[in-house]
Design a protein around this motif. Sequence first.
Motif, PDB file in Angstrom:
ATOM      1  N   ILE A   6       0.841  -1.203   0.000  1.00 53.08           N
ATOM      2  CA  ILE A   6       0.000   0.000   0.000  1.00 53.08           C
ATOM      3  C   ILE A   6       0.872   1.248   0.000  1.00 53.08           C
ATOM      4  CG2 ILE A   6      -1.628   1.333   1.392  1.00 53.08           C
ATOM      5  CD1 ILE A   6      -2.890  -1.343   2.232  1.00 53.08           C
ATOM      6  N   ILE A  10       0.925   4.103  -2.994  1.00 50.94           N
ATOM      7  CA  ILE A  10       0.699   5.543  -2.791  1.00 50.94           C
ATOM      8  C   ILE A  10       1.886   6.346  -3.317  1.00 50.94           C
ATOM      9  CG2 ILE A  10       0.333   7.361  -1.086  1.00 50.94           C
ATOM     10  CD1 ILE A  10      -0.950   5.240   0.718  1.00 50.94           C
ATOM     11  N   LYS A 204      -4.363   4.197   5.324  1.00 51.06           N
ATOM     12  CA  LYS A 204      -3.489   4.314   4.159  1.00 51.06           C
ATOM     13  C   LYS A 204      -4.088   3.619   2.945  1.00 51.06           C
ATOM     14  CE  LYS A 204      -0.128   6.636   6.077  1.00 51.06           C
ATOM     15  NZ  LYS A 204       0.178   8.021   5.670  1.00 51.06           N
ATOM     16  N   MET A 208      -4.696   5.250  -0.570  1.00 47.39           N
ATOM     17  CA  MET A 208      -4.233   4.608  -1.805  1.00 47.39           C
ATOM     18  C   MET A 208      -5.341   4.598  -2.849  1.00 47.39           C
ATOM     19  SD  MET A 208      -3.209   0.636  -2.496  1.00 47.39           S
ATOM     20  CE  MET A 208      -4.948   0.216  -2.695  1.00 47.39           C
ATOM     21  N   GLN A 276       0.482  11.478   2.751  1.00 47.59           N
ATOM     22  CA  GLN A 276       1.192  10.229   3.032  1.00 47.59           C
ATOM     23  C   GLN A 276       2.205  10.405   4.162  1.00 47.59           C
ATOM     24  OE1 GLN A 276       3.800   8.724  -0.018  1.00 47.59           O
ATOM     25  NE2 GLN A 276       3.555   6.623   0.658  1.00 47.59           N
TER      26      GLN A 276
END
Length: 371
Positions: A6, A10, A204, A208, A276
């Motif tokens: 993941i 991203i 997350k 993503m 992020q």
Amino acid sequence: MIEYLIFLAISTATFALFALGLNLQWGFTGLINFGHIAFMTLGAYTTVLLGLKGVPILFSAIAGAIVSALLGLVIGFATLRLREDYLGIVTIGTGELIRLVVNNQDLPVGDAWISGAFGVQSYAIPLSTTPNLFFRFLMIGVLSLLAIVTLFSLWRWVTTAQQSVTVSIKKEFSSRLVVGIILGLLSVAIYVAGVVGLYNYNPKAGLMLLALLVLAFVFWRLEFLVKSPWGRVLKAIREDEEVPKALGKNVFSYKLQSLMLGGAIAGIAGAFFAWQLSAIYPDNFQPQLTFDAWIMIILGGSGNNIGTILGAVIYFAYDALTREFLPKIVPLDVERIGAFRIMFIGLILMVLMIWRPQGILGKKEELTLGK
């Protein structure tokens, strides 16, 4: 492994967006921009500072893109009448100027003014709260639809190269087939990781999904634009701007539009970069990130949007694999390992420029590098 996939998805989607903006400016318009990080910096800081002021995340990200586009307007009016080498010098100076200003000025962080050197933390991130089961299944459905569309588009992209029997087209089909298989397998791996991350909800994973959706939308619209009459004018400017001038086109206006749109895309990438990281500092926006985007474009092929995404995939695959396995193979300390990784990717670029100067998916007849 799920969380790491993941994270890589991203990062790859964020820098693919960042590189797509640069590819529009350089690959399609021929504008040498060595300060592309300036757009990402403004996009990231505008998004998080407005978010801390209570502005909804969506509107703060849009505002970040608009501010980045306005920076492109300012840079364009100041530099686009210069020759290519002077344009590169001015843009790299602009990128460093904005980073240093952010580092040395007080920023409106929430209700207080705090020195930019201390960074910005504790800002809102999209989809950070755990949704209910219905919404999680809805997100998995959206990810499934995106995966199906991606695989179908890759299949159609590969099969269109079979419509001719010339030797050059056969070579193109072979390269497209290999790239299609690699990207297809990667899409499946990301899909599996995304489904697991969304069901056992990981914020997350939600980020993503949002990054992949934005990347898909930007790629779709860029492909439409560069194949439109507007995009054909950009390509004509890239090859020889005197020709569109002779046909009555306002070359300065088209260059300005390309610089602004590419800057807006980089501003959106800056928002995802900030989300992020969860905390941003001026040192996160070093000039090296601009040259990372240049590496992605050169690897994949200048003037090719799929090639730019492929370049981002290769770059982060190389980064992850060498970071994980190189210390087990090469008996060097951490500092020397980092230098060796940079040296090795430089060697790969030199070999590529000799063997295939147009990049993996670039077209030699459209090559502008070294023109």
